[in-house]
Design an enzyme around this catalytic site. Structure first.
Site, PDB file in Angstrom:
ATOM      1  N   HIS A   9      -7.248  -6.001  -0.818  1.00  0.00           N
ATOM      2  CA  HIS A   9      -5.942  -5.218  -1.006  1.00  0.00           C
ATOM      3  C   HIS A   9      -4.810  -5.678  -0.895  1.00  0.00           C
ATOM      4  O   HIS A   9      -4.683  -6.525   0.095  1.00  0.00           O
ATOM      5  CB  HIS A   9      -6.204  -4.074   0.100  1.00  0.00           C
ATOM      6  CG  HIS A   9      -5.176  -2.845   0.217  1.00  0.00           C
ATOM      7  ND1 HIS A   9      -4.717  -2.126  -0.997  1.00  0.00           N
ATOM      8  CD2 HIS A   9      -4.677  -2.594   1.242  1.00  0.00           C
ATOM      9  CE1 HIS A   9      -4.001  -1.269  -0.786  1.00  0.00           C
ATOM     10  NE2 HIS A   9      -3.850  -1.206   0.621  1.00  0.00           N
ATOM     11  N   SER A  22       0.721  -1.183   0.215  1.00  0.00           N
ATOM     12  CA  SER A  22      -0.025  -0.222   0.032  1.00  0.00           C
ATOM     13  C   SER A  22       0.755   1.343  -0.022  1.00  0.00           C
ATOM     14  O   SER A  22       1.804   1.687  -0.936  1.00  0.00           O
ATOM     15  CB  SER A  22      -1.098  -0.010   1.150  1.00  0.00           C
ATOM     16  OG  SER A  22      -1.948   0.850   1.091  1.00  0.00           O
ATOM     17  N   ASP A  45      -8.608  -4.121  -6.433  1.00  0.00           N
ATOM     18  CA  ASP A  45      -8.161  -3.444  -5.073  1.00  0.00           C
ATOM     19  C   ASP A  45      -9.012  -2.222  -4.796  1.00  0.00           C
ATOM     20  O   ASP A  45      -8.952  -1.256  -5.730  1.00  0.00           O
ATOM     21  CB  ASP A  45      -7.003  -2.979  -5.348  1.00  0.00           C
ATOM     22  CG  ASP A  45      -5.886  -2.752  -3.962  1.00  0.00           C
ATOM     23  OD1 ASP A  45      -6.521  -2.018  -3.118  1.00  0.00           O
ATOM     24  OD2 ASP A  45      -4.951  -3.292  -3.668  1.00  0.00           O
TER      25      ASP A  45
END
Length: 513
Positions: free
Chosen positions: A483, A228, A455
């Site tokens: 994710h 991320s 995602d």
């Protein structure tokens, strides 16, 4: 659902920071923060930084079996390296063998604001594939301003409770004023409680800290897995120190070339994509609380539910009722991992029957609120980093109001709330030190960029963009939900990444799983 699964859903992947803290960070330009850097091409550090690069970490037990902890020193301000210092928390778990040790593997779970030390101890150090843990010392550093590394603090627990309940879809001027007042109060609280560190928590500075850590660990190259926001941190490192970049995996990638407003709108669309996937599954389940007709109808029903709890919050058995803001946060939390979909169906059904406690619990997990009413500093650090890394998406509620239609086009369900969430940096006490820009990292070794097609927090097109910008980028695609992709059940993804980490062979650019 086990503890590690919950950790990964609610803590690891917070590229967005909820409804009141801005979305993904973009980043400072590398050139704006290289004064006094340790040089290119393996050059020795400058004189003012040499003591930091030469320091010896004193490892100690830290309460978690198998792990050691230490404190690393770094300059508070790299432009004044002889000035104040900052203490950074470091943890490691030594390679277990068998096989030749490959050095250190630094991990970061994202955020910004996620505790890398917590992630290492709760997941990566025990849950990464055994062959990887056998040959690497697993290492983490909480970035400056995060968790154990002189954390940014902004609001007390009761203040944060009130903050998270403020209506993020104001219906009139009074509610708009209440929302902007909340943002201003949040920013003022950060300045009051953390004024010294607040100007020095940018991603560029965190990346430079990682190079000091690389050196004191005795590694010539940095090997790294970032998820991320951690992908932006890793890409920034490669931009600053391409010659010291080893095996980098950037999973759930961000696009550093985008301005804050575009990033927020893209992320809004990402959550809509994730919700549509959830809804399509939900209507096939006997216990779906959003009807059994179509995903489109489920979206309309969810939006109607939000309007109902906005008008009349649902009791939770405690002083906080479940209003629209907390209900939306609970739903968003479940979008990060399809494993949470059954939990979300159950929580929505309970709320419809007058019990808001299960959905409130999901929101609390997302915000890292403890049972005693205290909050981890995740949301505080998230705002502090984001607001330094990019100029604000919006400067006033009027600007947001004008942009709401484009956000609602991106997501009929979440658009308005995400638009207003993007306003928080508009009142930040520190000027942004970064700006959107391409990261090419010319001269770096192959960098594996991983994107998941549905995602929610880091839309797939961001992975395509970053892989295309990086001179040595290799795009690895997971066709799926949730994710990030590594360690989430795809043998294809895991094999490709493990092979890269263990053998140095990057997957072919464009490989799909």
């Amino acid at each position: 659902m086990d503890t590690r699964r919950l950790f990964r859903i609610f803590a690891l992947p917070l590229a967005t920071a909820g409804l009141f803290v801005s979305g993904c960070s973009g980043g400072a330009t590398a050139g704006s923060a290289q004064s006094g850097s340790s040089g290119e091409g393996g050059a020795a550090p400058s004189a003012d930084l040499e003591p930091y690069y030469a320091q010896t970490l004193k490892w100690r037990e830290c309460g978690v079996p198998g792990f050691e902890c230490a404190t690393m020193k770094a300059p508070l301000d790299y432009a004044d390296a002889d000035g104040e210092r900052i203490d950074l928390a470091v943890a490691r778990k030594k390679a277990t063998g068998p096989g030749e040790r490959l050095g250190s593997l630094l991990v970061n779970p994202g955020g910004p604001g996620g505790s890398a030390v917590g992630y290492l101890q709760a997941y990566a150090g025990i849950g990464y594939p055994a062959p990887v843990r056998a040959r690497y010392d697993m290492v983490a550093v909480d970035p400056r301003g995060v968790a154990r590394s002189e954390p940014v603090e902004c609001l007390s627990g009761p203040e944060m409770d009130r903050f998270t309940q403020v209506d993020q879809t104001p219906d009139d001027s009074a509610e708009t004023k209440k929302l902007t007042t909340a943002f201003k109060g949040f920013a003022a609280g950060c300045e009051k409680r953390s004024g010294q560190v607040l100007p020095h928590v940018s991603t560029v500075e965190a990346a430079r800290d990682m190079d000091i850590l690389r050196a004191v660990l005795g590694d010539e190259k940095l090997n790294y897995v970032g998820a991320s926001y951690g992908t932006f941190l890793g890409a920034t490192y490669a931009e600053l120190f391409p010659d010291r970049t080893g095996r980098l995996v950037l999973d759930g990638a961000m696009d550093p070339s985008l301005p804050a407003r575009t990033m927020s709108r893209d992320q809004t669309a990402g959550f809509e994509t994730a919700f549509q996937s959830f809804a399509a599954d939900c209507v096939e389940q006997a216990d779906c609380p959003l009807g059994r007709t179509s995903a489109e109808d489920a979206g309309k029903r969810l939006k109607a539910f939000f309007a109902e709890v906005d008008a009349e919050p649902v009791p939770t058995g405690e002083s906080r009722a479940l209003g629209e803001s907390l209900a939306t946060t609970g739903v968003i939390a479940a979008m990060y991992d399809e494993g949470a979909w059954p939990q979300l169906r159950s929580a929505l059904a309970a709320a419809q029957k007058g019990d808001g406690a299960p959905l409130l619990a999901m929101a609390d997990s997302y915000y890292e609120r403890g049972a005693d009413g205290s909050y981890a500093n995740l949301m505080f650090a998230n705002a502090a980093v984001n607001c330094l890394d990019l100029p604000a998406a919006f400067g006033s509620a009027e600007e947001v109001r004008a942009a709401v239609p484009e956000f609602e086009k991106a997501s009929p369900v979440f658009g308005e709330g995400f638009a207003y969430a993007s306003l928080n940096c508009g009142y930040w006490p520190e000027e942004a030190t970064g700006k959107p820009h391409r990261i090419e990292a010319e001269g770096a070794a192959p960098i594996v960029v991983v994107g998941t097609t549905r995602d929610p927090a880091t839309p797939y097109k961001w992975a395509e963009a970053l892989a295309g910008q990086l001179e040595s980028g290799r795009l690895l695609t997971y066709d799926g939900d949730g994710h990030t992709a590594y360690g989430r059940g795809s043998d294809c993804i895991d094999t490709a990444i493990n092979t890269y980490l263990l053998e140095g062979t990057a997957p072919k650019d464009g490989k799909r799983c």
